[in-house]
Design an enzyme around this catalytic site. Structure first.
Site, PDB file in Angstrom:
ATOM      1  N   ASP A 114       0.811  -1.225   0.000  1.00 45.92           N
ATOM      2  CA  ASP A 114       0.000   0.000   0.000  1.00 45.92           C
ATOM      3  C   ASP A 114       0.840   1.269   0.000  1.00 45.92           C
ATOM      4  O   ASP A 114       0.375   2.312   0.425  1.00 45.92           O
ATOM      5  CB  ASP A 114      -0.979  -0.003   1.176  1.00 45.92           C
ATOM      6  CG  ASP A 114      -0.284  -0.216   2.504  1.00 45.92           C
ATOM      7  OD1 ASP A 114       0.958  -0.309   2.520  1.00 45.92           O
ATOM      8  OD2 ASP A 114      -0.979  -0.291   3.526  1.00 45.92           O
ATOM      9  N   LYS A 165       5.260   1.786  15.603  1.00 47.85           N
ATOM     10  CA  LYS A 165       4.176   2.594  16.175  1.00 47.85           C
ATOM     11  C   LYS A 165       4.467   3.044  17.605  1.00 47.85           C
ATOM     12  O   LYS A 165       3.766   2.683  18.561  1.00 47.85           O
ATOM     13  CB  LYS A 165       2.854   1.812  16.130  1.00 47.85           C
ATOM     14  CG  LYS A 165       2.612   1.136  14.778  1.00 47.85           C
ATOM     15  CD  LYS A 165       1.263   1.362  14.189  1.00 47.85           C
ATOM     16  CE  LYS A 165       1.201   1.084  12.718  1.00 47.85           C
ATOM     17  NZ  LYS A 165       1.483  -0.255  12.222  1.00 47.85           N
ATOM     18  N   ASP A 221       1.532   6.220   2.213  1.00 49.45           N
ATOM     19  CA  ASP A 221       0.867   4.947   2.483  1.00 49.45           C
ATOM     20  C   ASP A 221      -0.597   5.211   2.163  1.00 49.45           C
ATOM     21  O   ASP A 221      -1.253   6.004   2.830  1.00 49.45           O
ATOM     22  CB  ASP A 221       1.045   4.584   3.963  1.00 49.45           C
ATOM     23  CG  ASP A 221       0.273   3.320   4.340  1.00 49.45           C
ATOM     24  OD1 ASP A 221      -0.795   3.045   3.752  1.00 49.45           O
ATOM     25  OD2 ASP A 221       0.728   2.593   5.238  1.00 49.45           O
TER      26      ASP A 221
HETATM   27  N1  GDD Z   1       0.617 -11.715   3.163  1.00 51.16           N
HETATM   28  C1  GDD Z   1       0.289 -10.976   4.228  1.00 51.16           C
HETATM   29  N2  GDD Z   1      -0.174 -11.615   5.354  1.00 51.16           N
HETATM   30  N3  GDD Z   1       0.450  -9.632   4.180  1.00 51.16           N
HETATM   31  C2  GDD Z   1       0.098  -8.908   5.260  1.00 51.16           C
HETATM   32  C3  GDD Z   1      -0.403  -9.495   6.449  1.00 51.16           C
HETATM   33  C4  GDD Z   1      -0.533 -10.938   6.486  1.00 51.16           C
HETATM   34  O1  GDD Z   1      -0.945 -11.539   7.465  1.00 51.16           O
HETATM   35  N4  GDD Z   1      -0.658  -8.507   7.342  1.00 51.16           N
HETATM   36  C5  GDD Z   1      -0.324  -7.343   6.735  1.00 51.16           C
HETATM   37  N5  GDD Z   1       0.116  -7.579   5.475  1.00 51.16           N
HETATM   38  C6  GDD Z   1       0.581  -6.592   4.494  1.00 51.16           C
HETATM   39  C7  GDD Z   1      -0.386  -5.441   4.278  1.00 51.16           C
HETATM   40  O2  GDD Z   1      -1.304  -5.737   3.231  1.00 51.16           O
HETATM   41  C8  GDD Z   1       0.547  -4.306   3.892  1.00 51.16           C
HETATM   42  O3  GDD Z   1       0.878  -4.370   2.518  1.00 51.16           O
HETATM   43  C9  GDD Z   1       1.802  -4.612   4.681  1.00 51.16           C
HETATM   44  O4  GDD Z   1       1.742  -6.005   5.020  1.00 51.16           O
HETATM   45  C10 GDD Z   1       1.909  -3.755   5.946  1.00 51.16           C
HETATM   46  O5  GDD Z   1       0.727  -3.900   6.705  1.00 51.16           O
HETATM   47  P1  GDD Z   1      -0.178  -2.655   7.109  1.00 51.16           P
HETATM   48  O6  GDD Z   1      -1.328  -3.171   7.875  1.00 51.16           O
HETATM   49  O7  GDD Z   1      -0.446  -1.764   5.949  1.00 51.16           O
HETATM   50  O8  GDD Z   1       0.807  -1.948   8.136  1.00 51.16           O
HETATM   51  P2  GDD Z   1       0.918  -0.401   8.521  1.00 51.16           P
HETATM   52  O9  GDD Z   1       0.632   0.470   7.354  1.00 51.16           O
HETATM   53  O10 GDD Z   1       0.145  -0.173   9.751  1.00 51.16           O
HETATM   54  O11 GDD Z   1       2.504  -0.304   8.885  1.00 51.16           O
HETATM   55  C11 GDD Z   1       3.486  -0.799   8.011  1.00 51.16           C
HETATM   56  O12 GDD Z   1       3.717   0.104   6.952  1.00 51.16           O
HETATM   57  C12 GDD Z   1       4.263   1.386   7.334  1.00 51.16           C
HETATM   58  C13 GDD Z   1       4.514   2.190   6.071  1.00 51.16           C
HETATM   59  O13 GDD Z   1       3.342   2.359   5.380  1.00 51.16           O
HETATM   60  C14 GDD Z   1       4.781  -1.048   8.801  1.00 51.16           C
HETATM   61  O14 GDD Z   1       5.693  -1.705   7.932  1.00 51.16           O
HETATM   62  C15 GDD Z   1       5.378   0.271   9.284  1.00 51.16           C
HETATM   63  O15 GDD Z   1       6.638   0.031   9.930  1.00 51.16           O
HETATM   64  C16 GDD Z   1       5.581   1.212   8.117  1.00 51.16           C
HETATM   65  O16 GDD Z   1       6.073   2.478   8.573  1.00 51.16           O
HETATM   66 MG    MG Z   2      -0.152   0.278   5.487  1.00 55.33          MG
END
Ligand code: GDD
Ligand code: MG
Length: 373
Positions: A114, A165, A221
């Site tokens: 994303d 976070k 994001d």
């Molecule tokens: N295959 C798979 N399985 N993918 C997953 C799973 C899972 O169980 N859970 C989450 N993901 C994927 C999501 O679809 C996304 O592409 C990515 O892993 C990160 O998950 P998010 O839920 O979007 O996390 P976030 O946005 O709260 O935080 C992450 O992204 C930030 C930057 O946008 C973390 O990586 C943070 O450290 C980072 O700053």
């Molecule tokens: Mg995200």
């Protein structure tokens, strides 16, 4: 070189759009989010095999992305989880695909599905090779780091701490969601649901095995409506700047922005969309294929997915309209409204900050922001 994309995740924060289409397949500026990423991985970094780590709807994903194999001349495979394995588990699950023979590189890319940014992948590879350690994380600065993974590093880029976070301020340099790892990282990860941010990065940072590279240029994001629209602004602005600078390497992939009296600021209109007389569209609007906009419509800071119809004299601001929805005459939609697929909004309604589920018919105004219909 290979790349694993963490596809996910249910994308709950982009509902109701993700009730119809998995998040990576949602169009961002008239191209699926995951295609933006694959395009960069192939064109900038010579990736020839993309592994999609999918926790649900793998068939929809493969069907929708099959054509990208021939378009980019690459292999795309799905690695399917029986249960969601978090952000690290999927890397371990895909071990055989990542280490299989016939790959000349000892490192591979991993990316969140994303994020949209400038994708400085060549620079990342060079930096990763230069420091020679196990991992490189792309980082960027944001105003509110508490929603992200925060990275604290020395001047040479060696990461001292990684805090996912944080509740208290540790810094404003955050994980942009794009990594290069040596294949040896796979053996650090256990075959169970695991978070790379909480369980793997802190350990690697303590060992000095992790470096960060700072991103020059925009980043977003786009997993939430507000950030989706902000990301659109940043992306369209960068497209505009690239055309102005004449900085274009892969010509056909930089979209052309709309020109003419009907448009102000940066606007992207699909070739198959039609726009009536006396409309004013922009700034920061994207209009998908087969959309039909009747006369006198005003749209700003909004995204219209494929096949949306907007009848005369309607006003749309800061909102996202899902596939095949219809907006009646004299409607006003604003305040981060997200409309699902195939919704009908009747004439003269006022909609402020609502989430409208797929296939609904709306006959009355919605004044209260946050209403789910
Ligand atoms: N295959 C798979 N399985 N993918 C997953 C799973 C899972 O169980 N859970 C989450 N993901 C994927 C999501 O679809 C996304 O592409 C990515 O892993 C990160 O998950 P998010 O839920 O979007 O996390 P976030 O946005 O709260 O935080 C992450 O992204 C930030 C930057 O946008 C973390 O990586 C943070 O450290 C980072 O700053
Ligand atoms: Mg995200």
């Amino acid at each position: 070189t290979k790349a694993l994309i963490l596809v996910g995740g249910y994308g709950t924060r982009l509902r109701p759009l993700t009730l119809s289409v998995p998040k990576p397949l949602i169009h961002f500026c008239n191209k699926s989010i995951v295609e933006h990423q694959i395009e960069a991985l192939v064109n900038q970094a010579g990736v020839n095999h993309v592994i999609l780590a999918v926790a649900y709807q793998p068939d929809a994903m493969i069907d929708a992305l099959h054509h990208l194999e021939s378009k980019f001349g690459i292999r795309i495979t799905c690695s399917r989880e029986e249960e969601p394995l978090g952000t690290a588990g999927p890397i371990r699950l895909a071990k055989d695909l990542i280490v299989e023979n016939g790959d000349d590189s000892d490192s591979f890319f991993v990316c969140n599905s994303d994020v949209i940014c400038e994708f400085p992948l060549k620079e990342m590879i060079a930096f990763h090779q230069k420091h020679g350690q196990e991992g490189t994380i792309l980082v960027t600065k944001v105003d509110d780091p508490s929603k992200y993974g925060v990275v604290v590093a020395e001047d040479d880029g060696k990461i001292e701490r990684f805090v996912e976070k944080p509740k208290e301020f540790v810094g404003d340099c955050i994980n942009a969601g794009l990594y290069i790892f040596r294949k040896s990282i796979i053996d650090r990860i256990e075959p169970r649901p695991t978070s790379i941010e909480k369980e793997v990065f802190p350990v690697m940072a303590a060992e000095g095995a992790l470096y960060r590279m700072k991103l020059q240029g925009y980043w977003a994001d786009i997993g939430q409506p507000k950030d989706f629209l902000k990301g659109m602004h940043l992306y369209l602005d960068s497209v505009d700047k690239k055309w102005k600078k004449g900085q274009i390497e892969h010509d056909d992939e930089i979209p052309k922005l709309a020109k003419g009296d009907k448009f102000i600021g940066n606007v992207l209109v699909s070739e198959s969309a039609t726009i009536g007389d006396g409309c004013l569209i922009g700034p920061d609007v994207t209009i998908g294929p087969n959309c039909r906009i009747d006369d006198g419509v005003r749209i700003q800071r909004s995204a219209l997915m494929e096949g949306v119809t907007v009848r005369s004299y309607s006003w749309i601001d800061s909102s996202i309209l899902g596939w095949e929805s219809t907006v009646g005459k004299w409607v006003r939609i604003e305040g981060l409204t997200v409309v699902g697929q195939d919704v009908q909004i009747n004439k003269e309604c006022y909609i402020n900050g609502a989430f409208i589920l797929p296939h609904k018919g709306i006959n009355n105004s919605i004044h209260t922001s946050g209403t789910i219909v």
